[in-house]
Design a protein around this motif. Structure first.
Motif, mmCIF file in Angstrom:
data_model
loop_
_atom_site.group_PDB
_atom_site.id
_atom_site.type_symbol
_atom_site.label_atom_id
_atom_site.label_comp_id
_atom_site.label_asym_id
_atom_site.label_seq_id
_atom_site.Cartn_x
_atom_site.Cartn_y
_atom_site.Cartn_z
ATOM 1 N N THR A 73 0.116 -17.305 -5.680
ATOM 2 C CA THR A 73 -0.534 -18.612 -5.717
ATOM 3 C C THR A 73 0.369 -19.713 -5.178
ATOM 4 O OG1 THR A 73 -1.865 -17.946 -7.613
ATOM 5 C CG2 THR A 73 -1.632 -20.303 -7.248
ATOM 6 N N LYS A 74 1.610 -19.755 -5.672
ATOM 7 C CA LYS A 74 2.499 -20.861 -5.323
ATOM 8 C C LYS A 74 3.388 -20.589 -4.115
ATOM 9 C CE LYS A 74 3.109 -23.383 -9.570
ATOM 10 N NZ LYS A 74 4.124 -24.010 -10.397
ATOM 11 N N TYR A 75 3.849 -19.341 -3.979
ATOM 12 C CA TYR A 75 4.823 -19.011 -2.938
ATOM 13 C C TYR A 75 4.453 -17.705 -2.246
ATOM 14 C CZ TYR A 75 7.242 -22.191 -6.108
ATOM 15 O OH TYR A 75 7.556 -23.241 -6.919
ATOM 16 N N PRO A 76 3.311 -17.636 -1.583
ATOM 17 C CA PRO A 76 2.865 -16.364 -0.986
ATOM 18 C C PRO A 76 3.840 -15.807 0.050
ATOM 19 C CG PRO A 76 1.519 -18.190 -0.211
ATOM 20 C CD PRO A 76 2.399 -18.736 -1.298
ATOM 21 N N PHE A 77 4.651 -16.676 0.640
ATOM 22 C CA PHE A 77 5.605 -16.212 1.650
ATOM 23 C C PHE A 77 6.643 -15.258 1.061
ATOM 24 C CE2 PHE A 77 6.863 -20.349 0.002
ATOM 25 C CZ PHE A 77 8.159 -20.118 -0.428
ATOM 26 N N VAL A 78 6.878 -15.326 -0.257
ATOM 27 C CA VAL A 78 7.836 -14.415 -0.888
ATOM 28 C C VAL A 78 7.335 -12.973 -0.774
ATOM 29 C CG1 VAL A 78 8.929 -13.760 -3.074
ATOM 30 C CG2 VAL A 78 8.744 -16.178 -2.439
ATOM 31 N N TYR A 80 5.976 -11.693 1.612
ATOM 32 C CA TYR A 80 6.268 -11.210 2.960
ATOM 33 C C TYR A 80 7.408 -10.185 2.913
ATOM 34 C CZ TYR A 80 7.077 -11.752 8.049
ATOM 35 O OH TYR A 80 7.217 -11.560 9.392
ATOM 36 N N GLY A 81 8.289 -10.339 1.938
ATOM 37 C CA GLY A 81 9.375 -9.364 1.755
ATOM 38 C C GLY A 81 8.839 -7.977 1.445
ATOM 39 N N THR A 82 7.770 -7.888 0.669
ATOM 40 C CA THR A 82 7.193 -6.571 0.377
ATOM 41 C C THR A 82 6.454 -6.024 1.587
ATOM 42 O OG1 THR A 82 5.170 -7.484 -0.615
ATOM 43 C CG2 THR A 82 7.022 -7.029 -2.101
ATOM 44 N N ASP A 83 5.977 -6.923 2.460
ATOM 45 C CA ASP A 83 5.379 -6.448 3.713
ATOM 46 C C ASP A 83 6.447 -5.762 4.568
ATOM 47 O OD1 ASP A 83 2.973 -7.585 2.898
ATOM 48 O OD2 ASP A 83 3.299 -9.431 4.037
ATOM 49 N N TRP A 84 7.645 -6.343 4.574
ATOM 50 C CA TRP A 84 8.740 -5.732 5.313
ATOM 51 C C TRP A 84 9.164 -4.421 4.674
ATOM 52 C CZ3 TRP A 84 10.206 -6.447 10.077
ATOM 53 C CH2 TRP A 84 9.877 -7.637 10.705
ATOM 54 N N LEU A 85 9.125 -4.358 3.343
ATOM 55 C CA LEU A 85 9.415 -3.106 2.641
ATOM 56 C C LEU A 85 8.426 -2.031 3.084
ATOM 57 C CD1 LEU A 85 10.704 -1.420 0.257
ATOM 58 C CD2 LEU A 85 8.844 -2.355 -1.120
ATOM 59 N N ALA A 86 7.151 -2.397 3.125
ATOM 60 C CA ALA A 86 6.116 -1.455 3.553
ATOM 61 C C ALA A 86 6.368 -1.006 4.993
ATOM 62 C CB ALA A 86 4.739 -2.106 3.436
ATOM 63 N N PHE A 87 6.674 -1.960 5.851
ATOM 64 C CA PHE A 87 6.943 -1.657 7.251
ATOM 65 C C PHE A 87 8.134 -0.706 7.385
ATOM 66 C CE2 PHE A 87 9.118 -2.781 11.279
ATOM 67 C CZ PHE A 87 8.139 -2.366 12.159
ATOM 68 N N ALA A 88 9.165 -0.939 6.588
ATOM 69 C CA ALA A 88 10.344 -0.067 6.640
ATOM 70 C C ALA A 88 9.982 1.370 6.294
ATOM 71 C CB ALA A 88 11.430 -0.591 5.692
ATOM 72 N N HIS A 89 9.125 1.558 5.294
ATOM 73 C CA HIS A 89 8.684 2.915 4.946
ATOM 74 C C HIS A 89 7.978 3.568 6.132
ATOM 75 C CE1 HIS A 89 9.506 1.902 0.771
ATOM 76 N NE2 HIS A 89 9.329 3.182 0.481
ATOM 77 N N LEU A 90 7.133 2.802 6.812
ATOM 78 C CA LEU A 90 6.390 3.344 7.954
ATOM 79 C C LEU A 90 7.335 3.690 9.103
ATOM 80 C CD1 LEU A 90 3.300 0.945 7.836
ATOM 81 C CD2 LEU A 90 3.523 3.241 6.858
ATOM 82 N N VAL A 91 8.322 2.837 9.351
ATOM 83 C CA VAL A 91 9.281 3.089 10.421
ATOM 84 C C VAL A 91 10.120 4.331 10.103
ATOM 85 C CG1 VAL A 91 11.354 2.182 11.571
ATOM 86 C CG2 VAL A 91 9.356 0.715 11.226
ATOM 87 N N ILE A 92 10.556 4.454 8.861
ATOM 88 C CA ILE A 92 11.345 5.630 8.473
ATOM 89 C C ILE A 92 10.496 6.889 8.627
ATOM 90 C CG2 ILE A 92 12.504 6.765 6.548
ATOM 91 C CD1 ILE A 92 13.312 3.881 5.610
ATOM 92 N N ALA A 93 9.219 6.788 8.278
ATOM 93 C CA ALA A 93 8.323 7.948 8.447
ATOM 94 C C ALA A 93 8.271 8.368 9.913
ATOM 95 C CB ALA A 93 6.925 7.619 7.916
ATOM 96 N N VAL A 94 8.203 7.403 10.816
ATOM 97 C CA VAL A 94 8.174 7.706 12.247
ATOM 98 C C VAL A 94 9.462 8.410 12.670
ATOM 99 C CG1 VAL A 94 8.169 6.673 14.565
ATOM 100 C CG2 VAL A 94 6.554 5.866 12.836
ATOM 101 N N ALA A 95 10.594 8.014 12.101
ATOM 102 C CA ALA A 95 11.872 8.640 12.448
ATOM 103 C C ALA A 95 11.856 10.140 12.149
ATOM 104 C CB ALA A 95 13.016 7.963 11.692
ATOM 105 N N PHE A 96 11.098 10.546 11.124
ATOM 106 C CA PHE A 96 11.063 11.961 10.761
ATOM 107 C C PHE A 96 10.221 12.794 11.728
ATOM 108 C CE2 PHE A 96 12.995 10.462 6.936
ATOM 109 C CZ PHE A 96 13.816 11.515 6.575
#
Length: 179
Positions: A73-78, A80-96
């Protein structure tokens, strides 16, 4: 079917399962706010024994959901860090995909994954208390490292077996003549 083909197939099955788990883990990190509402509703339903038998878990879920709601509600940009966490999981999956294609040549990716799994434990033990995470939740987090390293360890052993089979089929490495 040759022993080499059987090993390659088993390696690829283990890696496919690991990749799918990484992708699912990543995809579930995007909709955290909605997921926590869904989990809380599910746990509060009349069919769930959780509120009566595990009140600490219920309190933690409610606290996390309230924190995510306030943040969203107050700070939705925070978040965004979990979006990057999600992206990192996807990128690591591609590495495999590298070891899936050529396990012997790309065994380093599997070893990197094993190191990352080991790193989960000190991260949870150090950052969990700093961030106010209950110890029992840190244990759950650490279990991802423990359970993640198991298939990677199996894959690494099978890759080493495949490497030995490949080397024996190709013959010994030629020795350079002394000058």
């Amino acid at each position: 079917m040759s022993e080499r083909r059987v090993l390659l197939r088993r390696i690829r099955v283990w890696l496919a399962v690991f990749i799918v788990c990484l992708v699912l883990s990543g995809l579930t990190a995007f909709p955290l706010v909605h997921e926590l509402h869904w989990v809380e509703d599910l746990l509060k339903s009349s069919a769930s024994p959780v509120p009566d038998h595990l009140p600490g878990l219920m309190e933690w879920i409610e606290r996390v959901r309230a924190g995510l709601d306030a943040t969203d509600t107050k700070y939705p940009f925070v978040l965004y860090g979990t979006d990057w966490l999600a992206f990192a999981h996807l990128v690591i999956a591609v590495a495999f995909y590298g070891p899936y294609r050529d396990p012997v040549r790309n065994i380093w990716v599997v070893e990197f994954g094993m190191i990352a799994c080991a790193g989960i434990i000190p991260l949870a033990l150090i950052c969990g208390p700093i961030r106010g995470i209950p110890f029992w939740w840190s244990v759950i987090d650490m279990s991802f490292g423990v359970f993640g390293v198991i298939p990677l360890y199996v894959v690494r052993r099978k890759i080493k077996q495949l490497e030995a089979l490949t080397e024996s089929a190709e013959g010994p490495e030629p020795v350079a003549a002394a000058a």
